[in-house]
Design a protein around this motif. Structure first.
Motif: not given
Length: 293
Positions: A78, A211-212, A214-215, A224, A227-229, A231-232
């Protein structure tokens, strides 16, 4: 002499101040609630009733978060994508905006019309995914940089600022033998720091909170972002308890909800601390050119 307020004006000011206080409370309290529960012991927080202060203060939630090697890797990704993305975005968008700000640009109005259309219409997720795939940017760090290196909305802000720069500065530089590149980097860009800081703040917040990307485009866990982390963590933690091995070999129990809250605090606080230091540049950049004379 100060003019004494009438009773009606005093009542209006009172209600106005009270309304601002309510708005501030509504804005700040959710952040405070997350922070308080993140520092509370997980099992105790499940009982509810924690609103203002931690009932059983504990750092177990943060210990569990930082014991995961994934969060540190995600934090590094990030930071890297935010710094590199901001530099590339600002330079590329500023260069295009400088060309658009020149009155003699051939088909300039047509280019601006085409760019304006993109503000209202997009290709959609599936065509964009296919384009990213064909460019071999799936599971690549460059997927964070190249698609976000240009924004027509930011171009408009840059272009408006560049048009307010006195023509005499460029004319004097040309008399001294400077070409367009020298004028841009040695004359235009140095006097445009307020708008540069404004766009850097805009894009920096976007890169940090994104985050989107990375998703959708990243399957490699090492690429990743934080923020993706998060999210998961929120999406996948369906169990009621998680076991975290803390230093000293003592096993302590935290809940999935407390892990979520602690992760939210870890991912949010850095940008919250940085934003106030850049706020003055943001205000100056937005106000520049609004007063003539």
């Amino acid at each position: 002499m100060f003019k004494r307020k009438t009773k009606g004006e005093a009542v209006f000011d009172l209600f106005n101040n009270f309304g601002m206080l309510i708005v501030c409370f509504i804005t700040i309290y959710p952040i405070w609630y997350v922070l308080v529960n993140a520092f509370n012991e997980g099992q105790d927080a499940m009982r509810g009733g924690i609103y203002w202060w931690p009932r059983v203060f504990s750092l177990e939630n943060f210990e569990a978060v930082f014991q995961s090697s994934g969060i540190m890797t995600a934090m590094g990704v990030t930071v890297a994508k935010t710094v590199i993305g901001v530099v590339v975005h600002v330079l590329f968008t500023a260069m295009v905006a400088y060309a658009f700000s020149r009155r003699g640009l051939i088909f300039g109005k047509f280019y601006i019309l085409m760019g304006t259309v993109t503000l209202f219409f997009g290709g959609g997720l599936i065509p964009t995914y296919l384009l990213i795939r064909d460019l071999n940017m799936l599971d690549s760090f460059m997927v964070y940089i190249i698609p976000a290196m240009f924004s027509f909305f930011d171009l408009i802000i840059f272009m408006t600022f560049f048009r307010d720069i006195p023509d005499g500065l460029e004319e004097a530089a040309r008399i001294d033998g400077a070409n367009d590149w020298s004028i841009f980097f040695r004359v235009v860009l140095p006097v445009s720091m307020p708008v540069v800081a404004t766009i850097a703040l805009f894009h920096g917040v976007y890169q940090w909170n994104d985050y989107f990307t990375g998703v959708i485009y990243i399957n490699n866990a090492d690429l990743q972002p934080i923020q993706t982390y998060l999210y998961k963590v929120v999406a996948q933690s369906s169990s009621n308890q998680m076991m975290a091995q803390v230093p000293g070999g003592v096993a302590k129990t935290v809940t999935s909800q407390s892990i979520k809250l602690a992760t939210m605090v870890v991912t949010t606080l850095p940008i919250v601390f940085v934003y106030p230091f850049l706020q003055r540049y943001f205000v100056k950049g937005m106000m520049i050119g609004s007063i003539k004379g």
